[in-house]
Every structure is written in structure tokens, then in C-alpha cells.
Scaffold this active site. Structure first.
Site, mmCIF file in Angstrom:
data_model
loop_
_atom_site.group_PDB
_atom_site.id
_atom_site.type_symbol
_atom_site.label_atom_id
_atom_site.label_comp_id
_atom_site.label_asym_id
_atom_site.label_seq_id
_atom_site.Cartn_x
_atom_site.Cartn_y
_atom_site.Cartn_z
ATOM 1 N N SER A 192 0.971 -1.255 -0.096
ATOM 2 C CA SER A 192 -0.121 0.015 0.061
ATOM 3 C C SER A 192 0.933 1.114 -0.004
ATOM 4 O O SER A 192 2.149 1.200 0.422
ATOM 5 C CB SER A 192 -0.833 0.022 1.355
ATOM 6 O OG SER A 192 -1.716 1.207 1.488
ATOM 7 N N HIS A 193 0.421 2.269 -0.275
ATOM 8 C CA HIS A 193 0.988 3.623 -0.514
ATOM 9 C C HIS A 193 0.911 4.018 1.038
ATOM 10 O O HIS A 193 1.958 5.222 1.400
ATOM 11 C CB HIS A 193 0.191 4.768 -1.476
ATOM 12 C CG HIS A 193 0.586 4.433 -2.786
ATOM 13 N ND1 HIS A 193 0.182 3.359 -3.609
ATOM 14 C CD2 HIS A 193 1.260 5.090 -3.752
ATOM 15 C CE1 HIS A 193 0.335 3.480 -4.763
ATOM 16 N NE2 HIS A 193 1.053 4.697 -4.752
ATOM 17 N N SER A 194 0.406 3.656 1.649
ATOM 18 C CA SER A 194 0.198 4.154 3.462
ATOM 19 C C SER A 194 0.505 2.882 4.321
ATOM 20 O O SER A 194 0.106 1.831 3.972
ATOM 21 C CB SER A 194 -1.276 4.517 3.581
ATOM 22 O OG SER A 194 -1.365 4.590 5.040
ATOM 23 N N GLY A 201 3.611 6.296 -0.506
ATOM 24 C CA GLY A 201 4.180 5.940 -1.718
ATOM 25 C C GLY A 201 4.791 4.283 -1.242
ATOM 26 O O GLY A 201 4.274 3.539 -0.507
ATOM 27 N N SER A 251 0.589 2.290 -9.020
ATOM 28 C CA SER A 251 2.160 2.081 -8.995
ATOM 29 C C SER A 251 2.269 1.083 -7.747
ATOM 30 O O SER A 251 3.482 0.618 -7.888
ATOM 31 C CB SER A 251 2.522 3.475 -8.594
ATOM 32 O OG SER A 251 1.988 3.908 -7.275
#
Length: 233
Positions: A9-11, A43, A70
Site C-alpha cells: 500500500s501507499h500508506s 508511496g 504504482s
């Protein structure tokens, strides 16, 4: 050995939360979070995902799930860059529902492909699509062991929510029997945690458990213990 999971995850907080939820459903499965960047920002980080992939593997392979595009790219790069003999796949699945479905499937001892498929099937749950109907009657006339049926009333107030669904699926996952649960006009595979949740069964509703196969009686008995105890709630 069980298939492991990596939550990309981005978090970091989101990855940790999904990992915590899935781990509640599958206590014996290695589930590793890989969220955020090294400096604590939003990110994805290749090294973090690669390290989580290594830790998640117990010898049966690893399924990676991701939140945004991403994150998928980072997960796929981590798999492509493996230098150790780990089998791993990136599942195209909704993150939370896919992680829960995959975790419960892995807890039951399924192989890598089956766990990945369980995650991917979560799309149907998210999109509100009906799960395939189960028809156990064909086994009776096909020379299989006799069909067992037993009716129960859900005793816990919240009914077939995530935890009871996971306990139900885990109870029959490793038995040599095909087991279904019917609520109203819908009958679903008792091994599918999302299909069970999709029944929308609440406290006081009636469920019909059906099982066929060598371990049919064991399956009915195991579900009787869970259902009659209200899943301990």
C-alpha cells in the site's frame, strides 16, 4: 506450510490495518505489511516490498495484494527481481476483500494458485455480483456418498459477518466433503468467506447446511458446534 501474503500500500497505516484484519481471519498465515516509503511518507518502496516478500514465504509461495496502480508496479517488480526460489504472484483483487478471502483460503491449506484465485474472486463481492449457485444434489445421483442436511438458526445478533464467515470457512476447509449453506433462495460454498458474507444472514435467520462426501458428517458436526454456540459472540 501455508501460502503467505504481502499487503502493498501507499500508506503504512493502511497496510498495517489490512494485515491486522486478515490476520484475525487466518492466525496461522504469514501476512506482512509493506506500506509507505522509508522516510514514513506516502508511496511504495521496492526494498520494503522485497523484504516483506522474503518474510512472508514459508515454502508454499506468496500472494501479493496492492492498493493503487504504482503499488502494483512495485509488487510486480519485486516478484520479477527475486533471486531466491520463492514462488509468488501478484493478485488483481480489491485490497481488503481480496486479502480476507486469500487469508482464509491460505489458512485452509490451499495452494498458491487457489489462494490467488480466491483473492481475484473478491471482485464479484465488491461489484455486488451473485456468486455461483451450489448444487450438491448431483452428487447423490452420481454415486457419491449420501447428502446430509441440517437446519440451524443464527444465534449471534450480527449474523454471518466477517468473523463467523471466516470461522465457518476454516471449519470445513480441510475436510473431504463439499459443503454448502443456504439462506433463502441463495446457496453458496461454505469454504468461501465472501460468499458467506454475501448471504446477508442476520441473527434469528435460518440456515440450511448441506454436505456430501466422506467427511460430510464431520463437516455438519463442526458447523453445528459453531452455529449453536453463536460463534462465541
Amino acid at each position: 506450510m501455508r501460502v503467505g501474503l504481502v499487503i502493498v500500500s501507499h500508506s503504512a497505516a493502511l497496510a498495517a490495518g489490512v494485515t491486522e484484519l486478515a490476520a484475525q481471519m487466518a492466525p496461522d498465515v504469514r501476512i506482512m505489511p509493506a506500506g509507505g516509503t522509508e522516510d514514513g511518507g506516502l508511496g511504495t518502496d521496492f526494498d520494503r516490498v522485497s523484504a516483506a516478500l522474503e518474510r512472508a514465504d514459508s515454502g508454499a509461495g506468496v500472494v501479493l495484494l496492492y492498493d493503487l496502480g504504482s503499488a502494483q508496479m512495485t509488487a510486480e517488480l519485486a516478484v520479477e527481481s527475486l533471486t531466491t526460489p520463492i514462488r509468488a504472484i501478484v493478485a488483481d483483487a480489491p485490497l481488503v476483500e481480496g486479502a480476507v478471502a486469500a487469508a482464509v483460503c491460505a489458512q485452509g491449506g490451499a495452494d498458491l494458485d487457489a489462494v490467488g484465485s480466491a483473492a481475484a474472486m473478491a471482485h464479484a463481492f465488491v461489484q455486488g455480483e451473485a456468486f455461483d449457485e451450489v448444487d450438491l444434489d448431483r452428487h447423490v445421483y452420481g454415486g457419491g456418498d449420501g447428502l446430509l442436511e441440517r437446519t440451524f438458526v443464527l444465534r449471534n445478533e450480527l449474523g454471518m459477518h466477517a468473523r463467523p464467515a471466516a470461522l465457518t470457512a476454516r471449519a470445513v476447509a480441510e475436510l473431504d466433503a463439499e459443503v454448502s449453506i443456504r439462506h433463502g433462495d441463495q446457496e453458496v460454498d461454505a469454504r468461501s468467506v465472501l460468499a458467506l458474507m454475501g448471504l446477508g444472514a442476520r441473527g434469528g435467520d435460518e440456515l440450511l447446511v448441506r454436505a456430501v462426501g466422506r467427511d460430510a458428517q464431520k463437516a455438519v458436526d463442526a458447523l453445528a458446534e459453531l452455529l449453536e454456540s453463536g460463534f462465541g459472540e
